[in-house]
Scaffold this motif. Structure first.
Motif, short mmCIF file in Angstrom:
data_model
loop_
_atom_site.label_atom_id
_atom_site.label_comp_id
_atom_site.label_asym_id
_atom_site.label_seq_id
_atom_site.Cartn_x
_atom_site.Cartn_y
_atom_site.Cartn_z
N GLU A 39 0.83 -1.20 0.00
CA GLU A 39 0.00 0.00 0.00
C GLU A 39 0.87 1.26 0.00
OE1 GLU A 39 -2.78 -0.44 3.27
OE2 GLU A 39 -3.26 -2.49 2.60
N GLY A 48 -3.03 5.67 -4.32
CA GLY A 48 -3.75 4.96 -3.27
C GLY A 48 -4.90 5.81 -2.76
N CYS A 223 -5.85 1.85 0.89
CA CYS A 223 -4.75 1.93 1.85
C CYS A 223 -5.29 2.19 3.25
CB CYS A 223 -3.79 3.06 1.47
SG CYS A 223 -2.99 2.89 -0.13
#
Length: 365
Positions: A39, A48, A223
């Motif tokens: 992430e 993200g 994320c």
């Protein structure tokens, strides 16, 4: 999950995506969706998306709104004159300590929006109401829990947002950092907490799940809080409650730049304490020189005396541990100090912040 935990409008989306949920300041929030490292790298290399709906949007409206904010926060909101422009500031107590750090958006001289931290939201609102009432400001402070917010961050973030919401492109393409487009169905701000480009997007709570799904469909990586923390640390950005709090002045947390003293007639709350305070510490970065991971509250041993790590982590971008610390005056960039990691003194180099800028390591020698 405890029934007492608050949930954002995206909580069910996170659970369905397999997120590991944790208690974050009383909110049930995703810490990761599998690999925190993946992430982190997605934000540095592509894009993200983060659920930041636990943070609170607060509308401040009324004839005295500008005067109220000029007293309430340490930065000077009168610098903002174009709709959508924003600044970062600290809200201080009379002793100069940081009640919260926040972003303030200018809509009109009588309409503003503040975005405050989740863990401090209740006390922030209480403090704002107290100041407004005690000083008899004609102003209304309205918490906006009917709104939700996501952050889309990374070098491809803006293009991904435009792919998901083509109608927003014309209004947001020319935005400069720390400015927002105020749209009929959204506020799209070119701000963030990762050191990367991107948007923070505020929409009605009942529209945020569709926005999230549409962005994920554009290959934007969901994320969690874990990546958010490593990203903000690499970017040299403070975390409230860890790097500063109500006992810490802005200049003890590297935030002197957020305090405006130019207008001597603007006696904002906490100004007198700041002007009288002589700071015995410096706030600076640390790079660990051997194996190990720095964490908050670890002791730092310097030639000039003792200090303390305020935030620390293993940097996925750099491959070694980095941190922030408050150290004695006289410590300078390039010095070697020692960190107490589980009873062992490990050497570290003092360095400037940030550690990473625009996805690239900053060379510290």
């Amino acid at each position: 999950m405890s029934d007492a935990l608050k949930r954002t409008p995206l909580a069910d989306v996170h659970v369905a995506a397999g997120a590991r949920m944790v208690d974050f300041g009383g909110w049930d929030m995703p810490v990761n969706y599998g690999s925190q490292i993946e992430e982190h790298h997605a934000v540095r290399r592509a894009a993200g998306i983060f659920d930041v709906s636990h943070m609170l949007n607060v509308d401040v409206e009324g004839p005295d709104a500008t005067a109220f904010l000029r007293l309430l926060v340490a930065n000077d909101v009168s610098r903002l004159t174009s709709p959508g422009r924003a600044l970062y500031s600290c809200m201080l107590n009379p002793q100069g300590g940081v009640i919260d750090d926040l972003i303030i958006y200018f809509f009109t001289s009588t309409q503003w929006r503040l975005v405050v931290n989740a863990g401090t939201a209740d006390k922030d609102i209480a403090w704002m109401q107290r100041v407004a009432t005690s000083k008899k400001f004609d102003v209304k402070v309205t918490p906006r829990r009917d709104l939700a917010m996501v952050a889309v961050q990374g070098p491809q973030a803006r293009e991904k947002v435009w792919a998901a919401r083509p109608a927003w492109r014309a209004s947001t393409e020319s935005l400069i950092p720390f400015s927002a487009a105020i749209l009929p169905d959204a506020m799209v701000a070119r701000t963030g907490y990762t050191g990367e480009d991107g948007f923070e997007i505020v929409v009605p709570a009942d529209q945020v799940a569709k926005l999230w799904h549409d962005l994920v469909a554009q290959s934007v990586q969901p994320c969690g809080l874990g990546a958010r923390d490593t990203l903000r640390l690499e970017a040299g950005m403070n975390l409230y409650g860890q790097d500063m709090d109500e006992l810490i002045h802005p200049n003890q947390a590297g935030l002197t730049w957020t305090v405006s003293l130019k207008d001597t007639d603007r006696r904002f709350i906490g100004r007198d304490a700041i002007e009288q305070f002589a700071d015995p510490k410096v706030f600076i970065g640390l790079q660990l020189l051997e194996r190990g991971v720095m964490r908050a509250h670890m002791a730092v041993r310097c030639a000039q005396g003792m200090g303390e790590v305020t935030s620390g982590t293993m940097s996925p971008t750099l491959g070694y541990s980095i941190g922030f610390a408050r150290l004695p005056q006289g410590v300078t960039v390039g010095d070697t100090v020692e960190i107490d990691i589980r009873g062992k003194w490990v050497p570290a180099r003092v360095c400037k912040l940030p550690f990473v800028r625009n996805g690239q390591p900053v060379q510290h020698g």
